[in-house]
Design a protein around this motif. Structure first.
Motif, short mmCIF file in Angstrom:
data_model
loop_
_atom_site.label_atom_id
_atom_site.label_comp_id
_atom_site.label_asym_id
_atom_site.label_seq_id
_atom_site.Cartn_x
_atom_site.Cartn_y
_atom_site.Cartn_z
N ARG A 154 6.76 -2.79 4.67
CA ARG A 154 5.46 -2.57 5.24
C ARG A 154 4.21 -2.91 4.42
O ARG A 154 4.41 -2.96 3.76
N ALA A 155 3.47 -4.22 4.91
CA ALA A 155 2.17 -4.20 4.36
C ALA A 155 0.94 -3.62 5.37
O ALA A 155 0.95 -4.05 6.06
N ALA A 156 0.13 -4.39 4.29
CA ALA A 156 -1.59 -4.01 4.76
C ALA A 156 -2.21 -4.31 3.74
O ALA A 156 -1.94 -4.77 2.70
N ILE A 157 -3.57 -4.86 4.17
CA ILE A 157 -4.75 -5.67 3.80
C ILE A 157 -5.21 -4.48 2.95
O ILE A 157 -5.61 -3.56 3.31
N LEU A 211 -2.74 -6.97 -0.84
CA LEU A 211 -1.50 -6.50 -0.27
C LEU A 211 -1.14 -5.33 -1.13
O LEU A 211 -0.83 -5.24 -1.90
N LYS A 212 -1.09 -4.55 0.24
CA LYS A 212 -0.20 -2.80 -0.70
C LYS A 212 0.69 -2.67 0.53
O LYS A 212 1.06 -3.90 1.56
N TYR A 213 2.01 -2.50 0.11
CA TYR A 213 3.28 -2.48 1.06
C TYR A 213 4.28 -0.84 0.32
O TYR A 213 3.74 -0.39 -0.36
N GLU A 214 4.53 -0.72 1.66
CA GLU A 214 5.78 1.04 1.53
C GLU A 214 7.06 -0.12 2.11
O GLU A 214 6.95 -0.97 3.14
N VAL A 215 8.16 0.16 1.59
CA VAL A 215 9.84 -0.05 1.33
C VAL A 215 10.44 0.84 1.87
O VAL A 215 10.17 2.39 1.23
N LEU A 216 10.55 1.33 2.92
CA LEU A 216 11.13 2.34 3.60
C LEU A 216 12.69 1.89 4.24
O LEU A 216 12.76 1.48 4.60
N LEU A 218 -5.92 -8.99 10.04
CA LEU A 218 -4.56 -7.54 9.81
C LEU A 218 -4.98 -6.27 9.50
O LEU A 218 -5.74 -5.77 9.34
N PRO A 219 -4.09 -5.43 9.51
CA PRO A 219 -4.08 -4.32 9.28
C PRO A 219 -4.87 -3.63 8.00
O PRO A 219 -4.02 -4.02 6.69
N LYS A 220 -5.85 -2.76 8.01
CA LYS A 220 -5.86 -2.11 6.65
C LYS A 220 -5.00 -1.24 6.68
O LYS A 220 -4.75 -0.87 4.78
N ASP A 221 -4.09 -0.89 7.76
CA ASP A 221 -3.27 0.45 6.88
C ASP A 221 -1.70 -0.02 7.65
O ASP A 221 -1.49 -0.85 8.30
N PHE A 222 -1.00 0.94 6.69
CA PHE A 222 0.38 1.28 7.51
C PHE A 222 0.76 0.77 8.89
O PHE A 222 0.06 1.82 9.13
#
Length: 150
Positions: free
Chosen positions: A78-81, A91-96, A137-141
């Motif tokens: 998932r990514a968000a600005i 961009l920030k990312y989470e790998v789940l 774009l979303p600012k959060d996941f």
């Protein structure tokens, strides 16, 4: 605000080490796959941006691996600005892990926007439609997960 679907990836054997654990370099590759996915979803894929004379090089990369990911598992990225001003983008990312929504890695990439001459450009001035697409774009996941920020 536009919703972006997570990027889904099944871990391949070549992405792992001798213990069948994903090698750390692959998280950076997955961030890029996710970024390409986002651009496609907002209607401005890398190919379209480059055809318009816009380049977006990576300036910084950060990744923090918290849990192992193994061969055969599926992850969603998932990514968000985090920051965007029309000239620079973070961009920030989470790998789940898809099976249990455990966050295995978090990270960030920093970018700028360059024109065909290699000089920084303002998307707001030169490409307002692209600028507006990034603003949406979303600012959060979004999309679920153990550490959901909604």
């Amino acid at each position: 605000m536009q919703t972006i679907t997570p990027w889904i990836h099944k871990v391949q054997y070549y992405e792992t080490d001798q213990m069948q654990v994903v090698h750390h370099s692959n998280f950076i590759r997955w961030f890029e796959e996710c970024r390409v996915h986002i651009l496609d979803e907002i209607g401005y894929g890398y190919d379209q941006l480059e055809a318009a004379g816009i380049a977006s090089p990576v300036l910084t990369i950060e990744a923090k691996i918290g849990k192992s990911v193994h061969f055969g598992e599926t992850v969603k990225i998932r990514a968000a600005i985090e920051k965007f001003d029309g000239i620079r983008l973070t961009l920030k990312y989470e790998v789940l892990r898809e099976s249990d929504d455990v966050v295995c890695c978090t990270g960030k990439t920093g970018h700028c926007f360059l024109g065909a001459d290699g000089r920084p450009i303002s998307l707001k001035r030169k490409f307002p439609e692209v600028y507006e697409a990034f603003l949406a774009l979303p600012k959060d996941f979004v999309g679920g997960g153990e550490n959901d920020h909604q």
